[in-house]
Write a protein that holds these residues in place. Structure first.
Motif, PDB file in Angstrom:
ATOM      1  N   LEU A  85       0.833  -1.192   0.000  1.00 15.35           N
ATOM      2  CA  LEU A  85       0.000   0.000   0.000  1.00 15.35           C
ATOM      3  C   LEU A  85       0.870   1.245   0.000  1.00 15.35           C
ATOM      4  O   LEU A  85       1.853   1.328   0.736  1.00 15.35           O
ATOM      5  N   VAL A  86       0.516   2.205  -0.852  1.00 12.45           N
ATOM      6  CA  VAL A  86       1.257   3.455  -0.977  1.00 12.45           C
ATOM      7  C   VAL A  86       0.274   4.619  -0.997  1.00 12.45           C
ATOM      8  O   VAL A  86      -0.918   4.444  -1.215  1.00 12.45           O
ATOM      9  N   ASP A  87       0.779   5.821  -0.785  1.00 14.15           N
ATOM     10  CA  ASP A  87      -0.045   7.018  -0.886  1.00 14.15           C
ATOM     11  C   ASP A  87      -0.136   7.435  -2.344  1.00 14.15           C
ATOM     12  O   ASP A  87       0.778   7.221  -3.123  1.00 14.15           O
ATOM     13  N   GLY A  88      -1.251   8.040  -2.703  1.00 15.35           N
ATOM     14  CA  GLY A  88      -1.419   8.539  -4.061  1.00 15.35           C
ATOM     15  C   GLY A  88      -2.708   8.035  -4.687  1.00 15.35           C
ATOM     16  O   GLY A  88      -3.521   7.359  -4.058  1.00 15.35           O
ATOM     17  N   ASP A  89      -2.880   8.374  -5.956  1.00 13.50           N
ATOM     18  CA  ASP A  89      -4.083   7.996  -6.685  1.00 13.50           C
ATOM     19  C   ASP A  89      -4.154   6.486  -6.872  1.00 13.50           C
ATOM     20  O   ASP A  89      -5.186   5.870  -6.649  1.00 13.50           O
ATOM     21  N   HIS A  90      -3.069   5.874  -7.308  1.00 12.79           N
ATOM     22  CA  HIS A  90      -2.978   4.417  -7.420  1.00 12.79           C
ATOM     23  C   HIS A  90      -2.366   3.931  -6.112  1.00 12.79           C
ATOM     24  O   HIS A  90      -1.160   4.002  -5.913  1.00 12.79           O
ATOM     25  N   ASP A  91      -3.217   3.460  -5.195  1.00  6.84           N
ATOM     26  CA  ASP A  91      -2.767   3.205  -3.833  1.00  6.84           C
ATOM     27  C   ASP A  91      -2.272   1.796  -3.568  1.00  6.84           C
ATOM     28  O   ASP A  91      -1.947   1.457  -2.446  1.00  6.84           O
ATOM     29  N   ILE A  92      -2.174   0.961  -4.607  1.00  6.03           N
ATOM     30  CA  ILE A  92      -1.620  -0.384  -4.460  1.00  6.03           C
ATOM     31  C   ILE A  92      -0.449  -0.528  -5.423  1.00  6.03           C
ATOM     32  O   ILE A  92      -0.586  -0.285  -6.617  1.00  6.03           O
ATOM     33  N   ASP A  93       0.691  -0.907  -4.896  1.00  4.38           N
ATOM     34  CA  ASP A  93       1.876  -1.176  -5.708  1.00  4.38           C
ATOM     35  C   ASP A  93       2.047  -2.690  -5.733  1.00  4.38           C
ATOM     36  O   ASP A  93       2.017  -3.337  -4.687  1.00  4.38           O
ATOM     37  N   CYS A  94       2.207  -3.267  -6.934  1.00  8.16           N
ATOM     38  CA  CYS A  94       2.268  -4.724  -7.025  1.00  8.16           C
ATOM     39  C   CYS A  94       3.043  -5.159  -8.259  1.00  8.16           C
ATOM     40  O   CYS A  94       3.418  -4.353  -9.096  1.00  8.16           O
ATOM     41  N   LYS A  95       3.251  -6.468  -8.349  1.00  6.58           N
ATOM     42  CA  LYS A  95       3.882  -7.077  -9.510  1.00  6.58           C
ATOM     43  C   LYS A  95       2.927  -8.145 -10.023  1.00  6.58           C
ATOM     44  O   LYS A  95       2.556  -9.057  -9.286  1.00  6.58           O
ATOM     45  N   ILE A  96       2.521  -8.006 -11.296  1.00  6.55           N
ATOM     46  CA  ILE A  96       1.575  -8.939 -11.893  1.00  6.55           C
ATOM     47  C   ILE A  96       2.331  -9.842 -12.857  1.00  6.55           C
ATOM     48  O   ILE A  96       3.091  -9.357 -13.705  1.00  6.55           O
ATOM     49  N   ASP A  97       2.110 -11.160 -12.737  1.00 10.75           N
ATOM     50  CA  ASP A  97       2.782 -12.118 -13.608  1.00 10.75           C
ATOM     51  C   ASP A  97       2.439 -11.826 -15.069  1.00 10.75           C
ATOM     52  O   ASP A  97       1.272 -11.667 -15.426  1.00 10.75           O
TER      53      ASP A  97
END
Length: 112
Positions: A85-97
């Motif tokens: 979880l991060v701050d900002g408009d896109h609040d999820i940071d992830c890696k998608i296969d």
């Protein structure tokens, strides 16, 4: 002499009391003493259904999402593991296969 907290908007240290309110002489911001701790609360991020998300959760995408700048699409039902979880408009940071590192909005996922 009591020390008043600095202004929450401009961080001015010369705040003063005016009745029940505190006032900043530099930016004219007025606030109640009870509101002083409200900004320190942690931002709670919820998924599309209303479940509270946390770092390390696994989520499922609930809508086809186009990847900006690419012809790739993240399909409905794609599981995303170990979110951050991060701050900002896109609040999820992830890696998608198959796609790689990207940011997602919490409104397009549900907790798995």
């Amino acid at each position: 002499m009591t020390t008043l907290p600095p202004c929450p908007q401009c961080n001015c240290e010369y705040t003063y009391e005016d009745g029940a309110q505190w006032v900043c002489p530099e930016c004219a911001h007025e606030w109640m003493p009870a509101d002083a701790g409200a900004d320190d609360a942690v931002n709670i991020i919820k998924d599309a259904v209303g479940n509270v998300l946390a770092d390390g959760d696994t989520v499922t995408v609930i809508k086809d999402l186009k990847v900006k700048g690419s012809s790739l699409v993240v399909k409905v039902g794609t599981k995303v593991r170990n979110i951050r979880l991060v701050d900002g408009d896109h609040d999820i940071d992830c890696k998608i296969d198959g796609i790689g590192q990207m940011g997602l909005k919490s409104e397009f996922v549900k907790k798995a």
